[in-house]
Design an enzyme around this catalytic site. Structure first.
Site, PDB file in Angstrom:
ATOM      1  N   VAL A  91       0.881  -1.173   0.000  1.00  0.00           N
ATOM      2  CA  VAL A  91       0.000   0.000   0.000  1.00  0.00           C
ATOM      3  C   VAL A  91       0.917   1.222   0.000  1.00  0.00           C
ATOM      4  O   VAL A  91       1.883   1.270   0.770  1.00  0.00           O
ATOM      5  CB  VAL A  91      -0.937   0.016   1.233  1.00  0.00           C
ATOM      6  CG1 VAL A  91      -1.770   1.287   1.268  1.00  0.00           C
ATOM      7  CG2 VAL A  91      -1.828  -1.226   1.252  1.00  0.00           C
ATOM      8  N   ASN A 128      11.036  -5.809   9.765  1.00  0.00           N
ATOM      9  CA  ASN A 128       9.844  -5.044   9.403  1.00  0.00           C
ATOM     10  C   ASN A 128       8.760  -5.272  10.463  1.00  0.00           C
ATOM     11  O   ASN A 128       7.797  -6.010  10.247  1.00  0.00           O
ATOM     12  CB  ASN A 128       9.363  -5.444   8.008  1.00  0.00           C
ATOM     13  CG  ASN A 128       8.324  -4.499   7.453  1.00  0.00           C
ATOM     14  OD1 ASN A 128       7.761  -3.686   8.174  1.00  0.00           O
ATOM     15  ND2 ASN A 128       8.054  -4.624   6.167  1.00  0.00           N
ATOM     16  N   TYR A 135       0.544  -8.933  10.418  1.00  0.00           N
ATOM     17  CA  TYR A 135       0.210 -10.341  10.160  1.00  0.00           C
ATOM     18  C   TYR A 135      -0.116 -11.084  11.451  1.00  0.00           C
ATOM     19  O   TYR A 135      -1.067 -11.864  11.505  1.00  0.00           O
ATOM     20  CB  TYR A 135       1.342 -11.032   9.407  1.00  0.00           C
ATOM     21  CG  TYR A 135       1.548 -10.471   8.022  1.00  0.00           C
ATOM     22  CD1 TYR A 135       0.495 -10.356   7.119  1.00  0.00           C
ATOM     23  CD2 TYR A 135       2.794 -10.031   7.605  1.00  0.00           C
ATOM     24  CE1 TYR A 135       0.670  -9.830   5.846  1.00  0.00           C
ATOM     25  CE2 TYR A 135       2.991  -9.506   6.329  1.00  0.00           C
ATOM     26  CZ  TYR A 135       1.922  -9.414   5.466  1.00  0.00           C
ATOM     27  OH  TYR A 135       2.111  -8.890   4.206  1.00  0.00           O
TER      28      TYR A 135
END
Length: 164
Positions: A91, A128, A135
């Site tokens: 995104v 990250n 997640y």
């Protein structure tokens, strides 16, 4: 009303998907990791599924810019059966935090379930933390932490070395 629309990618989207793929690679600190080209992505479009996100915030613009995508495909393993592999979820930075990534992952999950898959496999960089939290919030299990598995690849050019 939603400021974005998610739909299946079309051939004419490939150049924009490639642009976002390069942005993702740069963000992941791997700008040279992309071996694909727009031509190979176009040629192999039947080998993967891709959802794209159109920006509707410009109102009546006939050309809606793409601000995100999710690329995925299915695989089979003897232990797990059929799985969906989420290759990329991207995104645009200025559009993050608006539920777009969540909607993309939800749509990938629904497609995976509809195709008889038992789960979604995702490769994410350990550094990250934002992606890892995203997640894990959705039920992901860090296999490296929990099972000490490692992801390895053998480039085909290495195969030639083993044959000699």
């Amino acid at each position: 009303m939603s400021q974005f629309n998610i739909r299946e990618a079309r051939e004419q989207d490939v150049d924009n998907i490639f642009r976002m793929l390069k942005e993702l690679a740069a963000y992941l600190k791997e700008p040279d990791a992309v071996k694909s080209t727009p031509e190979t992505l176009r040629r192999d479009l039947q080998l993967y599924k891709c959802l794209v996100v159109e920006d509707l915030s410009n109102g009546e613009s006939s050309t809606k810019p793409l601000i995100g995508y999710a690329a995925y495909s299915d695989k089979f393993t003897m232990c797990d059966g059929r799985l969906t592999v989420l290759d990329n979820l991207f995104v645009a930075p200025e559009k993050r935090g608006k539920g777009i990534g969540t909607r993309l992952l939800d749509m990938v999950s629904k497609d995976a379930a509809a195709n008889g898959c038992n789960g979604i496999e995702i490769l994410a960089h350990g550094w990250n933390s934002r992606a890892m939290a995203f997640y894990k919030k959705r039920g992901a299990i860090d296999v490296t932490e929990n099972k000490d598995w490692h992801y390895v690849q053998i480039p085909l050019k290495s195969q030639t070395k083993m044959d000699n």
